[in-house]
Design a protein around this motif. Structure first.
Motif, PDB file in Angstrom:
ATOM      1  N   ASN A  19       2.866  12.938   3.604  1.00 30.67           N
ATOM      2  CA  ASN A  19       1.492  12.640   4.296  1.00 30.67           C
ATOM      3  C   ASN A  19       0.276  13.060   3.692  1.00 30.67           C
ATOM      4  O   ASN A  19      -0.716  12.791   3.776  1.00 30.67           O
ATOM      5  N   ALA A  20       0.506  14.377   2.921  1.00 27.83           N
ATOM      6  CA  ALA A  20      -0.450  15.034   2.597  1.00 27.83           C
ATOM      7  C   ALA A  20      -1.347  14.198   1.401  1.00 27.83           C
ATOM      8  O   ALA A  20      -2.372  14.288   1.175  1.00 27.83           O
ATOM      9  N   ILE A  21      -0.395  13.425   0.658  1.00 30.52           N
ATOM     10  CA  ILE A  21      -0.826  12.821  -0.574  1.00 30.52           C
ATOM     11  C   ILE A  21      -1.446  11.436  -0.288  1.00 30.52           C
ATOM     12  O   ILE A  21      -2.051  10.839  -0.764  1.00 30.52           O
ATOM     13  N   LEU A  22      -1.015  10.921   1.004  1.00 34.01           N
ATOM     14  CA  LEU A  22      -1.460   9.492   1.639  1.00 34.01           C
ATOM     15  C   LEU A  22      -2.987   9.197   1.590  1.00 34.01           C
ATOM     16  O   LEU A  22      -3.349   8.463   0.976  1.00 34.01           O
ATOM     17  N   LYS A  23      -3.620  10.329   2.047  1.00 32.71           N
ATOM     18  CA  LYS A  23      -5.120  10.206   2.142  1.00 32.71           C
ATOM     19  C   LYS A  23      -5.626   9.817   0.697  1.00 32.71           C
ATOM     20  O   LYS A  23      -6.746   9.196   0.562  1.00 32.71           O
ATOM     21  N   THR A  24      -5.031  10.739  -0.282  1.00 30.20           N
ATOM     22  CA  THR A  24      -5.609  10.973  -1.523  1.00 30.20           C
ATOM     23  C   THR A  24      -5.601   9.364  -2.292  1.00 30.20           C
ATOM     24  O   THR A  24      -6.199   8.819  -2.956  1.00 30.20           O
ATOM     25  N   ILE A  25      -4.300   8.717  -1.759  1.00 32.90           N
ATOM     26  CA  ILE A  25      -3.804   7.432  -2.327  1.00 32.90           C
ATOM     27  C   ILE A  25      -4.646   6.342  -1.784  1.00 32.90           C
ATOM     28  O   ILE A  25      -5.202   5.434  -2.397  1.00 32.90           O
ATOM     29  N   GLU A  26      -5.020   6.672  -0.492  1.00 30.30           N
ATOM     30  CA  GLU A  26      -6.128   5.781   0.142  1.00 30.30           C
ATOM     31  C   GLU A  26      -7.319   5.614  -0.195  1.00 30.30           C
ATOM     32  O   GLU A  26      -8.115   4.773  -0.390  1.00 30.30           O
ATOM     33  N   ILE A  76       3.000   4.685   1.838  1.00 33.82           N
ATOM     34  CA  ILE A  76       2.726   4.817   0.454  1.00 33.82           C
ATOM     35  C   ILE A  76       3.139   3.721  -0.315  1.00 33.82           C
ATOM     36  O   ILE A  76       2.280   3.348  -1.284  1.00 33.82           O
ATOM     37  N   LEU A  77       4.158   3.227   0.175  1.00 32.91           N
ATOM     38  CA  LEU A  77       4.808   1.986  -0.844  1.00 32.91           C
ATOM     39  C   LEU A  77       3.737   0.886  -0.857  1.00 32.91           C
ATOM     40  O   LEU A  77       3.359   0.454  -1.897  1.00 32.91           O
ATOM     41  N   SER A  78       3.064   0.464   0.512  1.00 38.42           N
ATOM     42  CA  SER A  78       2.064  -0.441   0.630  1.00 38.42           C
ATOM     43  C   SER A  78       1.001  -0.231  -0.233  1.00 38.42           C
ATOM     44  O   SER A  78       0.062  -1.107  -0.328  1.00 38.42           O
ATOM     45  N   ARG A  79       0.452   1.009  -0.459  1.00 36.88           N
ATOM     46  CA  ARG A  79      -0.666   1.210  -1.284  1.00 36.88           C
ATOM     47  C   ARG A  79      -0.573   1.637  -2.879  1.00 36.88           C
ATOM     48  O   ARG A  79      -1.340   1.904  -3.488  1.00 36.88           O
ATOM     49  N   CYS A  80       0.488   1.315  -3.232  1.00 37.33           N
ATOM     50  CA  CYS A  80       0.774   1.527  -4.678  1.00 37.33           C
ATOM     51  C   CYS A  80       1.442   0.395  -5.416  1.00 37.33           C
ATOM     52  O   CYS A  80       2.000  -0.587  -4.777  1.00 37.33           O
ATOM     53  N   VAL A  81       1.062   0.199  -6.595  1.00 35.11           N
ATOM     54  CA  VAL A  81       1.615  -0.767  -7.465  1.00 35.11           C
ATOM     55  C   VAL A  81       2.967  -0.517  -7.868  1.00 35.11           C
ATOM     56  O   VAL A  81       3.207   0.730  -8.605  1.00 35.11           O
ATOM     57  N   LYS A  82       3.995  -1.353  -7.609  1.00 33.22           N
ATOM     58  CA  LYS A  82       5.312  -0.614  -7.713  1.00 33.22           C
ATOM     59  C   LYS A  82       5.991  -1.391  -8.926  1.00 33.22           C
ATOM     60  O   LYS A  82       6.042  -2.778  -9.138  1.00 33.22           O
ATOM     61  N   LEU A  83       6.409  -0.604  -9.954  1.00 29.21           N
ATOM     62  CA  LEU A  83       7.119  -1.205 -11.177  1.00 29.21           C
ATOM     63  C   LEU A  83       8.563  -0.921 -11.175  1.00 29.21           C
ATOM     64  O   LEU A  83       9.189   0.255 -11.228  1.00 29.21           O
TER      65      LEU A  83
END
Length: 349
Positions: A148-155, A177-184
């Protein structure tokens, strides 16, 4: 003479993660992933967040390292030049704008780890490069609070921020988090490619390469690790002794054998995989009588003997017992007791 490491397979960093792997061209397999990343660089469509998902030894660290080094390269190509100041720094682990998030607790990455090394730090602009890149290995070990702490930075990342989450289990990450990242997703590498690579790199005989390939199950880093690991050689010798003589061992000897395996607790899944590979060979030979299909070809005499005295049901019972031992150990059942029960099933069947 080949220098062997002093750690076991699961405790060994993939050899491809080192400076020997200098460009995308040297990555074995994963062509779709390489093409995606190089196209993103070529078209200047870099995502601010990536999840690189794959089994241990599949090449996650290697791909992340080469991608990060390429992004920071002063020549701005689709592969690192390996000559500029930034590339030299990256190879030595001293590129100030490529940051690896570390954690003291082996089983978890806490919120303070993330806040101190990433969330706060990313607000400071890059020291010398275009990007500031953060690599989090074992990202699925992040606590919910850390995620959750990293989520805002990813957003809402700064324009120069890139976060790479490396994981063996992407499902362990929050859906947000999954929905905001490119998953490889890194799939298994073809056996033929791994075998060719091992023979060329280590100058080993075909049979040793075939064994490593079979054991690695598509993970090239795992294949390399077992070739250079002294611990794996010792572990295999221990397993082979038990596999050959279990039917003649007394209960007391089996208890002693279980205690001897405790030295390989950190690599116990590898140990159990060795046992399973052996009994699959026995089962396969019993079904086909074809030695060419075996992984342990050099042990044909013993395999033929065991196949002749074992039933199909008995061999399946043993394989089931090995799977059961894995499940018990994951559930923290007593180690020695789990091994003893498994060895008794091997003896009885």
């Amino acid at each position: 003479m080949l220098q062997r490491s002093r750690t076991g397979v699961t405790g060994t960093l993939c050899l491809q993660n080192g400076v020997d792997m200098n460009s995308f061209d040297e990555i074995i397999g994963h062509d779709r992933i390489k093409e995606h990343l190089q196209n993103a660089i070529r078209l200047d469509k870099i995502s601010h967040a990536y999840i690189i998902n794959g089994e241990q030894g599949s090449g996650k660290n290697m791909i992340a390292s080469i991608f990060a080094k390429t992004l920071q390269c002063e020549k701005h190509g689709t592969s690192p030049c390996n000559e500029c100041h930034s590339c030299i720094q990256a190879d030595s682990g001293n590129q100030p704008d490529i940051i690896r998030v570390t954690h003291e607790k082996p089983a978890s990455i806490g919120v303070e780890d993330v806040r101190g090394q990433l969330v706060g730090d990313i607000q400071i602009r890059p020291y010398s490069s275009k990007y500031k890149i953060y690599i989090i290995d074992d990202a699925d070990k992040m606590t919910v609070q850390a995620q959750n702490a990293i989520l805002k930075t990813i957003e809402e990342p700064p324009e120069y921020g890139i976060i790479m989450l490396l994981t063996e289990n992407a499902d362990g990450l929050l859906q947000t988090i999954l929905s905001r990242c490119v998953k490889l997703d890194l799939g298994p590498v073809e056996d033929s490619l791994i075998q060719k690579h091992l023979i060329e790199k280590f100058s080993i005989p075909d049979y040793e390469a075939r064994f490593a390939v079979a054991f690695a199950q598509g993970c090239i880093g795992r294949a390399e690790s077992i070739i250079v690991s002294d611990t794996f050689v010792q572990m295999k010798d221990n397993a082979m002794h038990i596999l050959k003589y279990v039917q003649d061992m007394t209960v007391s000897e089996l208890i002693d054998a279980a205690k001897s395996v405790s030295g390989y607790k950190n690599d116990i899944n590898d140990y159990l995989d060795l046992l399973a590979m052996w009994y699959r060979d026995v089962l396969l030979f019993k079904s086909t009588n074809d030695a060419n299909l075996l992984i342990f070809k050099e042990e044909l005499k013993t395999i033929r003997s065991q196949a002749s005295v074992s039933s199909y049901e008995g061999l399946q019972n043993i394989l089931n017992a090995i799977d059961k031992a894995k499940r018990r150990l994951r559930a923290n059942v007593n180690f020695d007791l789990t091994m003893e029960l498994m060895f008794l099933t091997m003896k009885e069947n």
